[in-house]
Design a protein around this motif. Sequence first.
Motif, short mmCIF file in Angstrom:
data_model
loop_
_atom_site.label_atom_id
_atom_site.label_comp_id
_atom_site.label_asym_id
_atom_site.label_seq_id
_atom_site.Cartn_x
_atom_site.Cartn_y
_atom_site.Cartn_z
N ALA B 24 -22.51 -0.64 3.27
CA ALA B 24 -21.35 0.12 3.76
C ALA B 24 -21.58 1.61 3.56
CB ALA B 24 -20.09 -0.33 3.02
N THR B 25 -22.12 1.99 2.42
CA THR B 25 -22.34 3.42 2.19
C THR B 25 -23.37 3.97 3.18
OG1 THR B 25 -24.16 3.23 0.61
CG2 THR B 25 -21.92 3.12 -0.27
N GLU B 26 -24.37 3.16 3.50
CA GLU B 26 -25.37 3.62 4.47
C GLU B 26 -24.75 3.85 5.83
OE1 GLU B 26 -28.29 4.51 3.70
OE2 GLU B 26 -29.59 2.92 2.98
N ILE B 27 -23.89 2.92 6.22
CA ILE B 27 -23.26 3.05 7.53
C ILE B 27 -22.40 4.31 7.56
CG2 ILE B 27 -21.52 2.02 9.03
CD1 ILE B 27 -22.72 -0.67 8.36
N SER C 182 -26.15 9.12 -7.66
CA SER C 182 -25.80 8.53 -8.94
C SER C 182 -24.35 8.06 -8.93
CB SER C 182 -26.05 9.58 -10.03
OG SER C 182 -25.22 9.38 -11.11
N SER C 183 -23.51 8.88 -8.31
CA SER C 183 -22.10 8.54 -8.24
C SER C 183 -21.87 7.29 -7.39
CB SER C 183 -21.39 9.76 -7.65
OG SER C 183 -20.04 9.55 -7.49
N ILE C 184 -22.61 7.16 -6.29
CA ILE C 184 -22.48 5.97 -5.44
C ILE C 184 -22.88 4.72 -6.22
CG2 ILE C 184 -23.46 4.76 -3.44
CD1 ILE C 184 -23.65 7.33 -1.98
N LEU C 185 -24.01 4.83 -6.95
CA LEU C 185 -24.49 3.65 -7.68
C LEU C 185 -23.48 3.22 -8.73
CD1 LEU C 185 -28.30 4.36 -8.00
CD2 LEU C 185 -27.06 3.01 -6.32
N LEU C 223 -16.98 5.24 -0.37
CA LEU C 223 -16.68 5.57 1.02
C LEU C 223 -16.91 7.04 1.34
CD1 LEU C 223 -13.45 3.45 1.52
CD2 LEU C 223 -15.74 2.97 2.32
N ALA C 224 -16.73 7.93 0.37
CA ALA C 224 -16.78 9.36 0.69
C ALA C 224 -18.14 9.98 0.41
CB ALA C 224 -15.69 10.10 -0.09
N THR C 225 -18.78 9.56 -0.66
CA THR C 225 -20.01 10.25 -1.04
C THR C 225 -21.10 10.24 0.03
OG1 THR C 225 -19.42 9.46 -3.23
CG2 THR C 225 -21.46 10.68 -3.04
#
Lengths: 351, 247, 567
Positions: B24-27, C182-185, C223-225
């Motif tokens: 999802a983050t990649e998309i 790092s924040s996403i992970l 969703l934002a990063t």
Amino acid sequence: MIEPNAPPTFQLPEQMSTVSADVDWMYYFIYWTSVVLFVAIVGAMVWWAIKYRERKGHKAEPTGHNLPLEIAWTVAPIFILVFMFHKGFQGYMDMDLAPANAMEIRVNAKQWAWEFVYPNGGSSDELHVPVHQPVKLVMASADVLHSFYVPALRVKRDLVPGMYTSVWFEATHVGHDDIMCAEYCGGRSSGPNGELPYQPSDDPLHPFVAGQATGHWAMHSMLYVETPEDYAKFLKSIGDPCDQYASTGKKCPAEVAAGQGAKLYQSKGCVACHTTTGARLVGPSWKGIWGKTEATDHGPMVVDEQYVRKSILDPNFRVVNGYQAVMPTFLGQISDGEIDEITQYIKSLKE
Amino acid sequence: MQHHFDTPEQQFNASKLGMWVFIATEILMFGGLFCAYAIWRAMEPNIFDQAHHFLNKILGASNTVVLLFSSLTAALAVRSAQVGKRNMTTIYLVTTIVCAGIFLVIKWFEYSHKFHLGLLPGHCFGHPWFSATVQNGQEVGTCLRVHADQTSSMPQWVRAIDESGHEQLLPPRANMFFAIYFCMTGLHALHVIVGMSILVWVLYKNLKGTFSPAYFTPVDLGALYWHLVDLVWIYLFPLLYLVGKPE
Amino acid sequence: MAAVDMPHVGAGHHAADSHGDPDAMYLKASHGIRSWLFTLDHKRIGLMYLTMVALAFLVGGVFALLVRLELFSRGKTIIDGETYNRFFTLHGAVMVFLFIIPSVPAALGNFFLPIMIGAKDVAFPRLNLLSFYIYLCGVAILLTSIIMGSVDTGWTFYTPYSVQTTNSVISMTLGVFVLGFSSILTGVNFLVTVHSMRAPGCTWGRMPLFVWGMYATALIQILATPVLAITLLLLCAERFFGIGVFDPKLGGDPVLFQHFFWFYSHPAVYIMIVPGMAINSELIATFSRRAIFGQFAIAMSSLGLAILGFLVWGHHLFVAGMSEFATMLFSALTFLVAIPSGVKVFNWTATIYKGSILWASPMLYGMAFIFLFTIGGLTGLFLGTLSVDVHLTDTYFVVAHFHYVMMGGTVIAFLGGLLYWWPKMTGKWHDEFKAKIGFWFVFVGFNTVFIPQFIMGSRGMPRRYYDYLPQFEIFHRVSTVGSWILAIGLFTTAYTLLEALWKGKPAPRNPWGSAGYEWMTDTPPCLANFHKQPVFTRGPYDYHLATAEELSTGWDEVGGEPGSKKD
Ligand code: HEA
Ligand code: HEA
Ligand code: CUA
Ligand SMILES: [Cu+2]
């Protein structure tokens, strides 16, 4: 509602435009709503925290439910918020849509100076407008973002390179206020290597010393709201005196042209980097450079008409040794006549 | 099973959820570029139409087929890992990786043709192979803006033959199309390379015999990631290569 | 009925694994520097993060003090204009990217989220460690940019200025890009952990509000990063290749950058505040000895903020050149955000009503949070109101607004959370008296710094100004003096916490007498968090269901009971 032209209050500056009163009313409406809410919430919190403090014999009551209360404090704010939104948007539209009879003034911004170009073609680095006359500023930036801000008018608008933006206002009384740049646009130490001492001035009309202050904070200018008569006088003073010669076909006398060049030196912002006294700023002083041979990165160059012209339109074609290539180009912002006048002015500084 | 999980199912579900969220983050990341594409396209429909004729539809379509096929083999690899056919898994994985390689090779030919014509993003537009600008017989800096003194050249007009054989004159403004083209396909190519590396690692594990019908999570997740790479291309191809100007 | 297994009940059900004995206290389960560098234990990773964010806070704070000192008087006070621009940029960037975004989730969240849902660890311990090292890389890259001559764009990196100025903009943006990773992970990890690792009985309805807050935060991070990531990559491409995306000369649009930037950074302000609110819910409940009023509403409002936060980024662009329609839409949506925030404020206040309030240092921070956040939030409404924002935007009013929410909100909650959980994390009891002294300095100092900024802002003092008009000098003076009071308070607090490490007496299992799940295990927890799989049979705030044994503070055994006069 509220009388326009209210003097400054503790929180807000003087009102000088037709929209100020409305903005201020909205400001104080939100302010007092907030005060009431804040006092209620924090008052209750502190009062209860003391009243129900932990002590012998006192036990917390298990938390219950109170659906009506929860719904109430979810729904009630909506009404207040819708009102705020609505009034705020109305006020914004009033600021956004210029009346058809608005007089147009062009605003050119660059790091770090303002230039105002009036309907008669004259320009100045300070803004003069007649009172009770809607004025529409059509604004462009030559380099980075800037923002035109006059607190007493309650207007602010970004200037975006590659785009025209506009803002309008109608001043309600004669007076003056500061014009400031409200969008960060960088800055540099005073002097080419930051060696100049930086000292602000106490002159309220020129709080930052020209040439010393090079940066966002010093992109300061003044707004003068004048009577129609004073404004007419002002317009005359900025008109180009050489124009009258042009119509007769005669050549503009050197002294007149140099005098006009001196004005351009101020209004085009050359003053930010060049002195006429021999002191060194970001750029070389103009004093005595006419006819001199400058050492540049492409070898020696004689300062003559052609060289000055090139230096203004394409400053980095030759860079004087000991200086950085930071002078912006004035291509498209300066007419041939004006270049002539500046050249005459530099000539006149020969001693 | 790792010690902090209670059951293998819990571990599998956690890993799978994690991969989905990551996808999802990649998309979303590509989403930013798709937005930029939409905005520019709306601003410059004519330029986009003119410029897109320079993309080779045959090569683009071949790449689409290659990727779709590789997605199929990736899915088959999962299937055979699930039923414990280690050799079949190996074959499918290798096929997928080879397809990825073919994709990159075709992409390289496309890119170098554009470099050759000077169809480059930004300042380099009109400067074949990022060539330096020459003025009065003197070099005045390359189009790459890495010089300390910030000298750079502006985009130039480009006259060239497009893929359907017509000679076209592209204005400097057309650099925008190639900026978005290189950004999108470049980021995608980066993902192809990452996906390939993941699959190589999965292949290595498979050869070592790590997987069994009870544990094949990495195969599953690697394939999932590969489907993402495929999916993005499925959108890129029509948007960049096929869509012309709306009438 | 014991809701969970008490620490002294039953021990040693796991085989000891390579990382140490799961029943040993986590700090003693293994030894040596390698046991820290390669640890997979979420608690140790949390502590390492804590060290880093505390350092970042210190660095950011020192820049803040220098900025304030420079503004003490007109003209040059200590540094020149160019340096000033770099200092406020570094102050903003360090505070936002190195300190506040990782502060609560990565430090306290890492430590407590698994414990509070009865799990042994997060779902992906390796990823957790990786995200810490990626954070370190980000820090290193950012430091490089400072050494290489530093950046003067403001923390917002607006184009075209950021494309023109010094070359270390690239390293700065790359640093932020890496930090985003790092924040996403961390976000992915928490989300999956909450979904798949909850102990039996820890239903969604019983999940502690701190965990709800972390969950909502993880959603926003995920969703934002990525959008920030692509924005920063484009910025780098712009600088390296001049691709022209944001350059008007090549047909690009500088305002597009602002849209991209705020599409991330507005949700990011909720990445900052939602964890603060999450801590505050724990503090208010524990120190009122009472379940949070409207617990479900608080949990849902966190999600509400997470979702609404994505729809309002345009309120930073009201004067930047958007269409009227867009301004209208963004203003309207901005006001909607006030509702979930208001729900929380009202619920906290209602919780205090008829509770039994222990005036301990964390509770002081809890109440200060309500006080300061309400001011910060309400001043956000001035900014959301279109006509008023035109006057206030890019003035010190905005500066004061966001310090009230970030420093007055999140940092205050963070400090409260630190004091609250310090005994749990370290096993040591701090000096409550010093903590309270520190608090009052912080509280008074903070207001002294930023109330004058509201006034000068509404009077027309633009932000990011090295030098200013004479009429603003008095406000700047007061503000600078306030920053010294504030600094005294923060240093006192830091000293109090550190002092506890070497002088503090051992803390009992549940020093505050809380019913929260995390207090039901050892202090400090064992490596596996609980000795036996916990089974929760009541909610974390059900004081009326908790047994006397669970609620007993244990001070009788240790002797003395600072702070409380309970019988
Ligand atoms: C933790 C971070 C955080 C938080 C939580 C908020 C919360 C809010 N912010 Fe803020 N904001 C920032 C951080 C934050 N902000 C930052 C960093 C900037 C500037 C960045 C820069 O330019 O450098 C900024 C800038 C900013 C702007 C742009 C200003 C400008 O540059 O012109 C606006 C405009 O709308 C705004 C609005 C709001 C609103 C409406 C809220 C709301 O969420 C607040 C909601 C809360 C309440 C309203 C209080 C409690 C509620 C009640 C008591 C209920 C009853 C209320 C009523 C009925 C009125 N903020
Ligand atoms: C989390 C965010 C955060 C925090 C906490 C702060 C804290 C402070 N900020 Fe800042 N600030 C920003 C985020 C933050 N700021 C941002 C984003 C900007 C905008 C930048 C831009 O325009 O680009 C800004 C801008 C900004 C300005 C405006 C500059 C300008 O526009 O020209 C000013 C001016 O006064 C200021 C002052 C302060 C002060 C005095 C503090 C004080 O509260 C600091 C106090 C801290 C200390 C004194 C350090 C002590 C710490 C320890 C001893 C460590 C102990 C550790 C533990 C207890 C765990 N800040
Ligand atoms: Cu121009 Cu700031
Ligand atoms: Cu915002």
